[in-house]
Design a protein around this motif. Structure first.
Motif, PDB file in Angstrom:
ATOM      1  N   ARG A  79      -1.507  12.881   4.684  1.00  0.00           N
ATOM      2  CA  ARG A  79      -1.882  13.485   5.963  1.00  0.00           C
ATOM      3  C   ARG A  79      -2.088  12.431   7.055  1.00  0.00           C
ATOM      4  N   ASP A  80      -2.830  11.337   6.724  1.00  0.00           N
ATOM      5  CA  ASP A  80      -3.275  10.391   7.747  1.00  0.00           C
ATOM      6  C   ASP A  80      -2.726   8.980   7.610  1.00  0.00           C
ATOM      7  N   GLY A  81      -2.145   8.661   6.469  1.00  0.00           N
ATOM      8  CA  GLY A  81      -1.726   7.282   6.235  1.00  0.00           C
ATOM      9  C   GLY A  81      -2.927   6.397   5.925  1.00  0.00           C
ATOM     10  N   PHE A  82      -2.744   5.102   6.098  1.00  0.00           N
ATOM     11  CA  PHE A  82      -3.814   4.151   5.818  1.00  0.00           C
ATOM     12  C   PHE A  82      -4.909   4.232   6.866  1.00  0.00           C
ATOM     13  N   ASP A  83      -6.123   3.857   6.467  1.00  0.00           N
ATOM     14  CA  ASP A  83      -7.213   3.718   7.428  1.00  0.00           C
ATOM     15  C   ASP A  83      -6.895   2.530   8.332  1.00  0.00           C
ATOM     16  N   PRO A  84      -7.401   2.552   9.565  1.00  0.00           N
ATOM     17  CA  PRO A  84      -7.142   1.415  10.454  1.00  0.00           C
ATOM     18  C   PRO A  84      -7.787   0.117   9.945  1.00  0.00           C
ATOM     19  N   ASP A  85      -8.917   0.247   9.235  1.00  0.00           N
ATOM     20  CA  ASP A  85      -9.576  -0.934   8.673  1.00  0.00           C
ATOM     21  C   ASP A  85      -8.981  -1.255   7.316  1.00  0.00           C
ATOM     22  N   LYS A  86      -8.725  -2.525   7.093  1.00  0.00           N
ATOM     23  CA  LYS A  86      -8.177  -2.950   5.812  1.00  0.00           C
ATOM     24  C   LYS A  86      -9.288  -3.428   4.896  1.00  0.00           C
ATOM     25  N   TYR A  87      -8.981  -3.545   3.618  1.00  0.00           N
ATOM     26  CA  TYR A  87      -9.909  -4.076   2.636  1.00  0.00           C
ATOM     27  C   TYR A  87      -9.379  -5.434   2.211  1.00  0.00           C
ATOM     28  N   GLU A  88     -10.041  -6.481   2.616  1.00  0.00           N
ATOM     29  CA  GLU A  88      -9.622  -7.848   2.306  1.00  0.00           C
ATOM     30  C   GLU A  88      -8.134  -8.049   2.614  1.00  0.00           C
ATOM     31  N   GLY A  89      -7.701  -7.534   3.758  1.00  0.00           N
ATOM     32  CA  GLY A  89      -6.325  -7.687   4.201  1.00  0.00           C
ATOM     33  C   GLY A  89      -5.334  -6.712   3.583  1.00  0.00           C
ATOM     34  N   MET A  90      -5.810  -5.849   2.692  1.00  0.00           N
ATOM     35  CA  MET A  90      -4.939  -4.884   2.009  1.00  0.00           C
ATOM     36  C   MET A  90      -5.145  -3.493   2.599  1.00  0.00           C
ATOM     37  N   PRO A  91      -4.093  -2.648   2.574  1.00  0.00           N
ATOM     38  CA  PRO A  91      -4.257  -1.272   3.040  1.00  0.00           C
ATOM     39  C   PRO A  91      -5.343  -0.554   2.244  1.00  0.00           C
ATOM     40  N   ALA A  92      -6.072   0.325   2.936  1.00  0.00           N
ATOM     41  CA  ALA A  92      -7.185   1.015   2.291  1.00  0.00           C
ATOM     42  C   ALA A  92      -7.301   2.447   2.796  1.00  0.00           C
TER      43      ALA A  92
END
Length: 101
Positions: A79-92
């Motif tokens: 529905r939304d794709g990845f969150d704008p904030d990453k987790y240690e540089g990784m998609p989250a």
């Protein structure tokens, strides 16, 4: 594209964000694209309100409801794709109470 489970991924507490984290990956992506999924303690406690609202209860609910949590993560990703904030540089992706219903 949906997310797929990584059965080897063990849940870990992220006490600074009051969440349990685990890994999934984007289906059909080559090379494999890992995605960090963070589930809030509050969302986990809503899955079984009779369970104690602490880290132990959150981990217990994660184990009991893992397939439901993974399905919710995949739906949110579609529905939304990845969150704008990453987790240690990784998609989250971050799941909250409304995402699990």
């Amino acid at each position: 594209m949906p997310l797929v489970s990584d059965p080897k991924s063990k849940p870990l507490s992220h006490s600074n964000s009051r969440a349990i984290g685990f890994w999934m990956s984007v289906e059909g992506r080559t090379p494999i694209q890992p995605v960090r999924v963070l589930v809030s303690y509050e969302a986990l406690s809503e899955l079984d309100p009779t369970n104690v609202r602490d880290l132990h209860g959150a981990l217990e609910n994660f184990d009991r409801f893992r397939s439901q949590i993974e399905s919710a993560a995949s739906r949110k990703f579609d529905r939304d794709g990845f969150d704008p904030d990453k987790y240690e540089g990784m998609p989250a992706i971050r799941l909250i109470t409304n995402d699990l219903t």
